[in-house]
Design a protein around this motif. Structure first.
Motif, PDB file in Angstrom:
ATOM      1  N   ALA A  60       0.854  -1.278  -0.308  1.00  0.00           N
ATOM      2  CA  ALA A  60      -0.204  -0.164  -0.006  1.00  0.00           C
ATOM      3  C   ALA A  60       0.952   1.471  -0.249  1.00  0.00           C
ATOM      4  N   PHE A  61       1.400   1.230   0.749  1.00  0.00           N
ATOM      5  CA  PHE A  61       2.598   2.206   0.948  1.00  0.00           C
ATOM      6  C   PHE A  61       3.248   2.811  -0.290  1.00  0.00           C
ATOM      7  N   LYS A  62       4.285   1.718  -1.436  1.00  0.00           N
ATOM      8  CA  LYS A  62       4.513   1.758  -2.532  1.00  0.00           C
ATOM      9  C   LYS A  62       3.565   2.243  -3.717  1.00  0.00           C
ATOM     10  N   GLN A  63       2.395   1.620  -3.202  1.00  0.00           N
ATOM     11  CA  GLN A  63       0.901   2.627  -4.608  1.00  0.00           C
ATOM     12  C   GLN A  63       0.853   3.854  -4.070  1.00  0.00           C
ATOM     13  N   ALA A  64       1.033   4.172  -3.113  1.00  0.00           N
ATOM     14  CA  ALA A  64       0.687   5.429  -2.801  1.00  0.00           C
ATOM     15  C   ALA A  64       1.756   6.593  -3.473  1.00  0.00           C
ATOM     16  N   CYS A  65       2.859   6.356  -3.115  1.00  0.00           N
ATOM     17  CA  CYS A  65       3.904   6.927  -3.139  1.00  0.00           C
ATOM     18  C   CYS A  65       3.849   6.961  -4.621  1.00  0.00           C
ATOM     19  N   GLU A  66       3.078   5.249  -5.294  1.00  0.00           N
ATOM     20  CA  GLU A  66       3.820   6.150  -6.820  1.00  0.00           C
ATOM     21  C   GLU A  66       2.751   7.249  -7.608  1.00  0.00           C
ATOM     22  N   LYS A  67       1.043   7.204  -6.800  1.00  0.00           N
ATOM     23  CA  LYS A  67       0.203   7.892  -7.344  1.00  0.00           C
ATOM     24  C   LYS A  67       0.421   9.710  -6.621  1.00  0.00           C
ATOM     25  N   ALA A  68       1.241   9.855  -5.823  1.00  0.00           N
ATOM     26  CA  ALA A  68       1.790  11.232  -5.252  1.00  0.00           C
ATOM     27  C   ALA A  68       2.788  11.455  -5.629  1.00  0.00           C
ATOM     28  N   PHE A  69       3.644  10.321  -6.446  1.00  0.00           N
ATOM     29  CA  PHE A  69       4.729  10.985  -7.721  1.00  0.00           C
ATOM     30  C   PHE A  69       5.005  11.334  -8.924  1.00  0.00           C
ATOM     31  N   THR A  70       3.718  10.477  -8.775  1.00  0.00           N
ATOM     32  CA  THR A  70       3.308  10.995 -10.544  1.00  0.00           C
ATOM     33  C   THR A  70       1.915  11.527 -11.347  1.00  0.00           C
ATOM     34  N   THR A  71       0.856  11.619 -10.210  1.00  0.00           N
ATOM     35  CA  THR A  71       0.197  11.970 -10.337  1.00  0.00           C
ATOM     36  C   THR A  71      -0.661  13.493 -10.119  1.00  0.00           C
ATOM     37  N   THR A  72       0.258  13.764  -8.734  1.00  0.00           N
ATOM     38  CA  THR A  72       0.024  14.823  -8.030  1.00  0.00           C
ATOM     39  C   THR A  72       0.789  15.694  -7.737  1.00  0.00           C
ATOM     40  N   CYS A  73       1.981  15.416  -8.416  1.00  0.00           N
ATOM     41  CA  CYS A  73       3.242  16.194  -7.706  1.00  0.00           C
ATOM     42  C   CYS A  73       3.834  17.244  -9.121  1.00  0.00           C
ATOM     43  N   ASP A  74       3.087  18.477  -9.350  1.00  0.00           N
ATOM     44  CA  ASP A  74       3.264  18.909 -10.319  1.00  0.00           C
ATOM     45  C   ASP A  74       3.682  20.348 -10.494  1.00  0.00           C
ATOM     46  N   SER A  75       4.548  20.233  -8.972  1.00  0.00           N
ATOM     47  CA  SER A  75       5.105  21.676  -8.446  1.00  0.00           C
ATOM     48  C   SER A  75       6.483  20.976  -7.845  1.00  0.00           C
ATOM     49  N   SER A  76       6.524  21.915  -7.351  1.00  0.00           N
ATOM     50  CA  SER A  76       8.379  21.500  -5.951  1.00  0.00           C
ATOM     51  C   SER A  76       7.643  21.219  -4.332  1.00  0.00           C
ATOM     52  N   THR A  77       6.656  22.583  -4.547  1.00  0.00           N
ATOM     53  CA  THR A  77       6.251  22.387  -3.750  1.00  0.00           C
ATOM     54  C   THR A  77       5.085  21.148  -3.065  1.00  0.00           C
ATOM     55  N   ASN A  78       4.297  20.712  -4.235  1.00  0.00           N
ATOM     56  CA  ASN A  78       3.643  19.295  -3.915  1.00  0.00           C
ATOM     57  C   ASN A  78       4.888  18.296  -3.167  1.00  0.00           C
ATOM     58  N   PHE A  79       5.742  18.525  -4.153  1.00  0.00           N
ATOM     59  CA  PHE A  79       6.501  16.930  -4.497  1.00  0.00           C
ATOM     60  C   PHE A  79       7.178  17.105  -2.693  1.00  0.00           C
ATOM     61  N   HIS A  80       7.558  18.061  -1.968  1.00  0.00           N
ATOM     62  CA  HIS A  80       8.215  18.002  -0.890  1.00  0.00           C
ATOM     63  C   HIS A  80       6.971  17.491   0.020  1.00  0.00           C
ATOM     64  N   ARG A  81       5.835  18.018  -0.132  1.00  0.00           N
ATOM     65  CA  ARG A  81       4.969  17.984   0.641  1.00  0.00           C
ATOM     66  C   ARG A  81       4.501  16.400   0.034  1.00  0.00           C
ATOM     67  N   ALA A  82       4.491  16.039  -0.221  1.00  0.00           N
ATOM     68  CA  ALA A  82       3.268  14.237  -0.773  1.00  0.00           C
ATOM     69  C   ALA A  82       5.362  13.864  -0.272  1.00  0.00           C
ATOM     70  N   ARG A  83       6.246  14.169  -0.280  1.00  0.00           N
ATOM     71  CA  ARG A  83       7.389  13.196   0.353  1.00  0.00           C
ATOM     72  C   ARG A  83       7.355  13.263   1.543  1.00  0.00           C
ATOM     73  N   ASN A  84       6.533  14.358   2.439  1.00  0.00           N
ATOM     74  CA  ASN A  84       6.463  14.572   3.751  1.00  0.00           C
ATOM     75  C   ASN A  84       5.522  12.980   4.314  1.00  0.00           C
ATOM     76  N   ASP A  85       4.351  13.677   3.326  1.00  0.00           N
ATOM     77  CA  ASP A  85       3.785  12.220   3.994  1.00  0.00           C
ATOM     78  C   ASP A  85       3.409  10.779   4.041  1.00  0.00           C
ATOM     79  N   MET A  86       4.260  10.519   2.607  1.00  0.00           N
ATOM     80  CA  MET A  86       5.247   9.508   2.312  1.00  0.00           C
ATOM     81  C   MET A  86       5.554   8.626   3.498  1.00  0.00           C
ATOM     82  N   PHE A  87       6.634   9.631   3.976  1.00  0.00           N
ATOM     83  CA  PHE A  87       7.590   9.575   5.313  1.00  0.00           C
ATOM     84  C   PHE A  87       6.902   8.954   6.501  1.00  0.00           C
TER      85      PHE A  87
END
Length: 592
Positions: free
Chosen positions: A384-411
């Motif tokens: 589930a974690f890997k699926q969430a990472c794939e979804k977060a990093f491929t579909t929601t990271c349209d900016s650097s700010t969103n990328f860092h937020r997604a990375r924080n969430d995954m951590f």
């Protein structure tokens, strides 16, 4: 014809007849075998099938019981050479303490089965860590708080062992008082009278020595059997307990009859009163050692069989494929193998399909029968974690700010997995992975785990908002750039599903059955009064200001996942499929 002393046990010369020599020979031979089994189990104490049994306490109980048994083996041959006081202390110390220690280690079956059942329904709990002691002596309120935190950090098994320790202290105190007030054992007593060696071994003074054995076999033991009546573990732990309880039932009644009635006089000449305890004690020793050793040998035998099958399969594929395009490592997931001993081996692909789909039956089987349900939970959570990472990093990271937020969430999600299933001090049942793999995960998640598991309130929590903290130097592990480490945003603002709070008693009916020291990562709204708040009445985030290590990525659990996946496939999955086929998919469970 074997000579038998017609006088038997009569406090005369040594009984070196056939029966006496046989007792010594049997005692020595049995002791050698028992010590060899203890040494073998100690060297195998980290093996998965015995690790949950608390091997140290188990061996200690067996050795204490065996001291009593060996002394009983020698009593007839020595023919009264043991002083009355020595026999008194052997009966009042080695017998009750050995049974108490055995009772404490066998309670682990109830605790393990109960908490494994609890894992099925609530797998977000973890054990808190004791905060470091501050400077100074501290106020009484401070020490009461530390005692409360310490008590919460003790496992259910630790608390039960504490009760057994209290019982041992009471047993010793009562025995010490009786020894000092009775003239049978000393000259300064105030009750009873000086008697002969034979009469010294009879009287009310000896009755307290069998109280623990009587309570275990007639109260605690049957109650334990009732609590584990629905357990069907593959390690025969429940069967071991049943045999030990039943074998010890005749001990106390026959001992009382032999000591306090004259009709047992002819029997006591050759079968001394204390020997009525020996069959039950030996059953406890043999069952405690034999079943784990059998499971270890069986596990290693099955592992060798699987390795041979895999080696033969790899060799066949290498010989059949001229270009070497198919190897063992690339084909395990799609090919079913066969073993002469185990029959058909189900493919790893079938396990992957089960984990990705409806795995409830596998989870129940692993938790209730193999008592290793944490492995299935870990695999499903990592998927589930890997699926969430794939979804977060491929579909929601349209900016650097969103990328860092997604990375924080995954951590935060990965930290939840590490705290509840991997960390050796916080996980109720940490998964069994290789030491290098654990060390690498500890380097990434260890500091953050310490922060969230310290059970501190906002007033005691150190602020980690500075960019270069001397308190948490791990915030900057050889960062390649300024963006490699990003502070975790407060969940009250960005990720409202990960604040920490104490697991409430009424949150789940299963929480009452689990470890009382558990906590979990849950969603908390600002209206939730149970969540800690700061001075501005906002939800406090234990991870506020903590930075994501540069080494963290979506592949952080790959090594551990591969290890646990192979172990589940080669062991649990094969047994589960056999059980599923032979039992007609019957449901297993606990009634604890």
């Amino acid at each position: 014809m074997v000579y038998l002393n017609p006088g038997g046990f009569n406090f005369g010369p040594r009984n070196l007849d056939g029966y006496g020599i046989s007792n010594i020979a049997f005692g020595v031979t049995y002791s050698i075998g028992l010590y060899a089994a203890c040494i073998y189990l100690w060297y195998q104490r980290h093996h998965p099938v015995v690790k949950m049994r608390k091997v140290g306490l188990m061996l200690l109980s067996v050795l204490v019981i065996h001291v009593f048994c060996f002394m009983v083996f020698t009593v007839y041959t020595l023919n009264g050479a043991w002083p009355c006081t020595v026999e008194y202390w052997a009966m009042n110390l080695y017998l009750p303490i050995g049974i108490g220690l055995w009772q404490a280690q066998n309670q682990q079956l109830v605790i393990v089965s109960r908490q494994q059942s609890h894992l099925i329904h609530s797998n977000h709990t973890y054990r808190p860590l004791l905060p470091p002691r501050g400077r100074g002596v501290g106020t009484p309120r401070y020490w009461l708080w530390r005692v409360k935190i310490w008590y919460r950090s003790i496992s259910s098994q630790g608390k039960y062992e504490g009760f057994v320790l209290i019982g041992i202290v009471i047993q010793f105190t009562v025995s010490f008082v009786i020894y000092n007030i009775s003239r049978k054992f000393n000259r300064y007593g105030i009750v009873s009278h000086h008697t002969s060696p034979g009469l010294c071994r009879r009287g009310w003074e000896w009755a307290p020595s069998v109280v623990w054995q009587f309570l275990w076999n007639y109260f605690f033991g049957p109650y334990l059997l009732w609590k584990i009546r629905m357990v069907r573990d593959i390690y025969h732990w429940r069967l071991q307990t049943i045999i030990a309880v039943v074998a010890g039932l005749p001990g106390t009644p026959l001992w009382l009859a032999a000591v306090y009635t004259d009709k047992f006089g002819p029997v006591n000449k050759y079968w001394l009163p204390a020997m009525w305890f020996v069959p039950g004690m030996m059953a406890m020793e043999i069952m405690t050692l034999a079943f784990p050793i059998y499971q270890i040998i069986k596990h290693k035998r099955d592992a060798r069989a699987i390795n041979r099958v895999l080696a033969d399969f790899d060799q066949k594929k290498d010989s059949d494929s001229s270009n070497g395009s198919i190897t063992l490592r690339t084909s395990l997931s799609t090919v079913s193998l066969k073993s002469k001993r185990n029959g058909k081996m189900h493919s790893m692909e079938s396990l992957d399909k089960c984990l990705a789909g409806n795995h409830d039956s596998l989870q129940v089987y692993a938790s209730c029968m193999e008592l290793n349900g944490e492995n299935i939970i870990f695999l499903t959570k990592v998927l589930a974690f890997k699926q969430a990472c794939e979804k977060a990093f491929t579909t929601t990271c349209d900016s650097s700010t969103n990328f860092h937020r997604a990375r924080n969430d995954m951590f935060r999600q990965a930290l939840s997995i590490f705290v509840t299933l991997v960390h050796s001090r916080t996980a109720s049942y940490p998964i069994n992975i290789e030491s290098p793999t654990y060390s690498s995960l500890e380097a990434i998640f260890g500091p953050a785990t310490t922060v969230v598991a310290m059970c501190t309130t906002p007033s005691r929590t150190t602020s980690f908002t500075s960019t270069s903290s001397n308190v948490t130097p791990w915030d900057e592990p050889q960062q390649p750039s300024s963006q490699a480490l990003t502070p975790l945003a407060s969940p009250a603002e960005e990720f409202p599903s990960f604040p920490m709070r104490v697991l409430s008693k009424d949150s789940s009916r299963y929480a009452k059955k689990g470890n009382g020291s558990s906590e979990r990562i849950v969603g908390v709204s600002e209206e939730d009064t149970d969540a800690p708040h700061n001075v501005n009445n906002q939800v406090h985030d234990p991870l506020e200001g903590v930075r994501v290590p540069a080494e963290f990525d979506e592949k952080v659990f790959d090594a551990a996942f591969k290890s646990i996946r192979y172990m589940v496939w080669s062991e649990t999955w094969q047994r589960y499929m056999v059980w599923k086929r032979t039992s007609g998919q019957e449901t297993v469970g606990h009634a604890i």
